[in-house]
Design a protein around this motif. Structure first.
Motif, PDB file in Angstrom:
ATOM      1  N   GLN A  90       0.833  -1.208   0.000  1.00  0.00           N
ATOM      2  CA  GLN A  90       0.000   0.000   0.000  1.00  0.00           C
ATOM      3  C   GLN A  90       0.866   1.255   0.000  1.00  0.00           C
ATOM      4  O   GLN A  90       0.540   2.245  -0.642  1.00  0.00           O
ATOM      5  N   GLY A  91       1.987   1.174   0.728  1.00  0.00           N
ATOM      6  CA  GLY A  91       2.922   2.292   0.707  1.00  0.00           C
ATOM      7  C   GLY A  91       3.445   2.554  -0.699  1.00  0.00           C
ATOM      8  O   GLY A  91       3.634   3.706  -1.106  1.00  0.00           O
ATOM      9  N   ALA A  93       1.819   1.934  -3.511  1.00  0.00           N
ATOM     10  CA  ALA A  93       0.731   2.594  -4.251  1.00  0.00           C
ATOM     11  C   ALA A  93       0.610   4.068  -3.850  1.00  0.00           C
ATOM     12  O   ALA A  93       0.463   4.946  -4.705  1.00  0.00           O
ATOM     13  N   LEU A  94       0.701   4.338  -2.538  1.00  0.00           N
ATOM     14  CA  LEU A  94       0.583   5.719  -2.054  1.00  0.00           C
ATOM     15  C   LEU A  94       1.758   6.583  -2.488  1.00  0.00           C
ATOM     16  O   LEU A  94       1.644   7.810  -2.551  1.00  0.00           O
ATOM     17  N   TYR A  98       3.538  10.848  -5.160  1.00  0.00           N
ATOM     18  CA  TYR A  98       4.718  11.672  -4.872  1.00  0.00           C
ATOM     19  C   TYR A  98       5.624  11.761  -6.092  1.00  0.00           C
ATOM     20  O   TYR A  98       6.241  12.799  -6.343  1.00  0.00           O
ATOM     21  N   GLN A 169       5.602  15.980  10.758  1.00  0.00           N
ATOM     22  CA  GLN A 169       6.521  14.837  10.733  1.00  0.00           C
ATOM     23  C   GLN A 169       7.778  15.242   9.974  1.00  0.00           C
ATOM     24  O   GLN A 169       7.724  16.096   9.091  1.00  0.00           O
ATOM     25  N   PHE A 172       8.152  12.859   4.591  1.00  0.00           N
ATOM     26  CA  PHE A 172       6.871  12.384   4.065  1.00  0.00           C
ATOM     27  C   PHE A 172       6.653  10.920   4.447  1.00  0.00           C
ATOM     28  O   PHE A 172       5.535  10.490   4.682  1.00  0.00           O
ATOM     29  N   GLY A 173       7.753  10.161   4.522  1.00  0.00           N
ATOM     30  CA  GLY A 173       7.669   8.759   4.925  1.00  0.00           C
ATOM     31  C   GLY A 173       7.527   8.573   6.429  1.00  0.00           C
ATOM     32  O   GLY A 173       7.419   7.442   6.882  1.00  0.00           O
TER      33      GLY A 173
ATOM     34  N   GLY B  87      -2.564   1.049   5.566  1.00  0.00           N
ATOM     35  CA  GLY B  87      -1.584   0.080   5.066  1.00  0.00           C
ATOM     36  C   GLY B  87      -0.289   0.093   5.843  1.00  0.00           C
ATOM     37  O   GLY B  87       0.774  -0.040   5.252  1.00  0.00           O
ATOM     38  N   GLY B  91       2.565   3.716   5.582  1.00  0.00           N
ATOM     39  CA  GLY B  91       1.399   4.139   4.816  1.00  0.00           C
ATOM     40  C   GLY B  91       0.641   5.260   5.520  1.00  0.00           C
ATOM     41  O   GLY B  91       0.129   6.184   4.880  1.00  0.00           O
ATOM     42  N   LEU B  94       2.634   8.385   4.898  1.00  0.00           N
ATOM     43  CA  LEU B  94       2.476   8.815   3.499  1.00  0.00           C
ATOM     44  C   LEU B  94       1.083   9.364   3.231  1.00  0.00           C
ATOM     45  O   LEU B  94       0.886  10.132   2.283  1.00  0.00           O
ATOM     46  N   SER B  95       0.101   8.965   4.038  1.00  0.00           N
ATOM     47  CA  SER B  95      -1.283   9.409   3.828  1.00  0.00           C
ATOM     48  C   SER B  95      -1.521  10.836   4.280  1.00  0.00           C
ATOM     49  O   SER B  95      -2.480  11.474   3.863  1.00  0.00           O
ATOM     50  N   TYR B  98      -1.994  13.451   1.672  1.00  0.00           N
ATOM     51  CA  TYR B  98      -3.288  13.396   0.991  1.00  0.00           C
ATOM     52  C   TYR B  98      -4.334  14.199   1.761  1.00  0.00           C
ATOM     53  O   TYR B  98      -5.205  14.830   1.166  1.00  0.00           O
ATOM     54  N   PHE B 172      -5.732   5.777  -5.226  1.00  0.00           N
ATOM     55  CA  PHE B 172      -4.449   6.243  -4.694  1.00  0.00           C
ATOM     56  C   PHE B 172      -3.843   5.167  -3.800  1.00  0.00           C
ATOM     57  O   PHE B 172      -2.638   5.006  -3.739  1.00  0.00           O
ATOM     58  N   GLY B 173      -4.692   4.412  -3.113  1.00  0.00           N
ATOM     59  CA  GLY B 173      -4.233   3.313  -2.274  1.00  0.00           C
ATOM     60  C   GLY B 173      -3.869   2.053  -3.035  1.00  0.00           C
ATOM     61  O   GLY B 173      -3.429   1.085  -2.424  1.00  0.00           O
ATOM     62  N   GLY B 174      -4.059   2.020  -4.343  1.00  0.00           N
ATOM     63  CA  GLY B 174      -3.710   0.846  -5.151  1.00  0.00           C
ATOM     64  C   GLY B 174      -4.935   0.219  -5.771  1.00  0.00           C
ATOM     65  O   GLY B 174      -5.740   0.891  -6.414  1.00  0.00           O
ATOM     66  N   LEU B 178      -7.965   3.594   0.088  1.00  0.00           N
ATOM     67  CA  LEU B 178      -7.494   3.782   1.465  1.00  0.00           C
ATOM     68  C   LEU B 178      -7.974   5.154   1.942  1.00  0.00           C
ATOM     69  O   LEU B 178      -8.619   5.892   1.187  1.00  0.00           O
ATOM     70  N   ALA B 180      -6.354   7.769   2.120  1.00  0.00           N
ATOM     71  CA  ALA B 180      -5.845   8.766   1.160  1.00  0.00           C
ATOM     72  C   ALA B 180      -6.908   9.087   0.104  1.00  0.00           C
ATOM     73  O   ALA B 180      -7.107  10.246  -0.274  1.00  0.00           O
TER      74      ALA B 180
END
Lengths: 229, 229
Positions: A90-91, A93-94, A98, A169, A172-173, B87, B91, B94-95, B98, B172-174, B178, B180
């Protein structure tokens, strides 16, 4: 040993492609040693086995890979044991957004940077660059980049969602950078390599994040020639 | 049973807050039943136990939660057994962008939609809405929304990175949505609820993605009153 064809300016050491920087950072993230080869826009024959004419091109044994997103996915799948670039399926895909956001920032910045790029190119690349970019943008380089300071505020404004995220944070990760960070960072490392223009205000959370990535992986990005502001 | 205070127009059934829609979709994603309560801007006292005056407000037993991002994280942590909204930890990190991108799109669209919003409000909310928004934007509602069609192309252009992403994957989640997705979808579901304006061209990959989310979770979003185009 992996080999990466990496866009260079007049000096071999001035590496400035935003897309190559994504991969330089991804390789360092994975702990994979790489031999980088200074490449110029007109060296099309050197990367012909990749089936196209742009870098990054990564060579792994007999495999020739291109497109930064595809190379990142290849590295993740080929080396699942190293630190993940995406943080799971999922990460991954997300992360794709970016990559496209990085492309979009590159597209905003290129109109400010075309003259700086031209001035840092090797002689053999200058005519090619001028002709191809003047055709793409429909104007002389000097017109494309004219009055660029007046366009900076709108570009900085357009980065608001990125800025807001980094107020919560460090990357972004999350607590550590991921490929998503490198995809955006490439744009700023590109600008740093070839232009004295301050894309970000010094008190911008994005500038602090950029500093953290300049320091990441043993200062890989900071050790490359560029304009520090 | 969870309870959600959910912004409504003159009709109880017209739910239009982009932030509440994020949570409606997140609750459905988790398979959590919820009682939604039609709420109006001026019903501040009803949500006073949350310590602030805006929705979504979710009530879980004695806990009062607000802020869509914080509610989503609460649901993920409280119900780890359901389908994940993020995720995994990376994830989730990363969300967050969004969520801020969704806020940014809301900020673009509100200038087009203020008159539509006003016209769909309950009588008791209209004066509050007009006064607070005219103060925020420094102009009468009718001036803020004037000539809005001429501003649509620039807004559509600004969505290019989102559009490019959806040319590679359905969400966006695949392969599945998700949080996002819901963070961005809220903006479009808000517009759909109160305006006949076509924010997206019908052949836009974002329009196809919106259709998939209108159908998601048993057609939850599609079954809510709105303008289908």
């Amino acid at each position: 040993m992996l080999r990466l064809y990496d866009l260079a300016g007049a000096e071999d050491e001035r590496r400035f492609s935003p897309y190559c920087w994504r991969i330089r950072m991804a390789l360092a993230h994975k702990g994979l040693p790489v031999e980088t080869i200074a490449w110029r826009f007109t060296d099309k024959s050197a990367i012909a086995p990749s089936g196209q004419g742009r870098v990054p091109v990564l060579v792994d044994g007999k495999q020739w890979l291109h497109e930064s997103w595809d190379i990142a996915c290849y590295l993740e799948d080929r080396h699942p044991e190293g630190p993940s670039l995406f943080g799971g399926p999922q990460g991954r895909a997300l992360s794709r957004l970016y990559s496209h956001l990085g492309d979009w920032i590159n597209g905003q910045l290129v109109r400010l940077l075309v003259c700086d790029i031209h001035d840092h190119l090797d002689e053999r690349d200058r005519a090619y660059f001028r002709e191809s970019r003047e055709q793409r943008f429909g104007a002389p380089l000097e017109v494309i980049a004219a009055d660029r300071e007046s366009r900076l505020p709108a570009i900085r404004d357009s980065l608001a969602p990125l800025r807001a995220t980094l107020q919560h944070q460090p990357f972004f990760g999350g607590t550590e950078p991921l490929y998503a960070d490198y995809a955006i960072f490439g744009a700023f490392q590109w600008a740093r390599a070839i232009s004295p223009l301050a894309i970000l205000a010094s008190d911008d959370p994005l500038a602090h994040w950029r500093e953290r990535l300049l320091d990441a992986h043993g200062g890989l990005a900071r050790s490359s020639p560029g304009y520090d502001r």
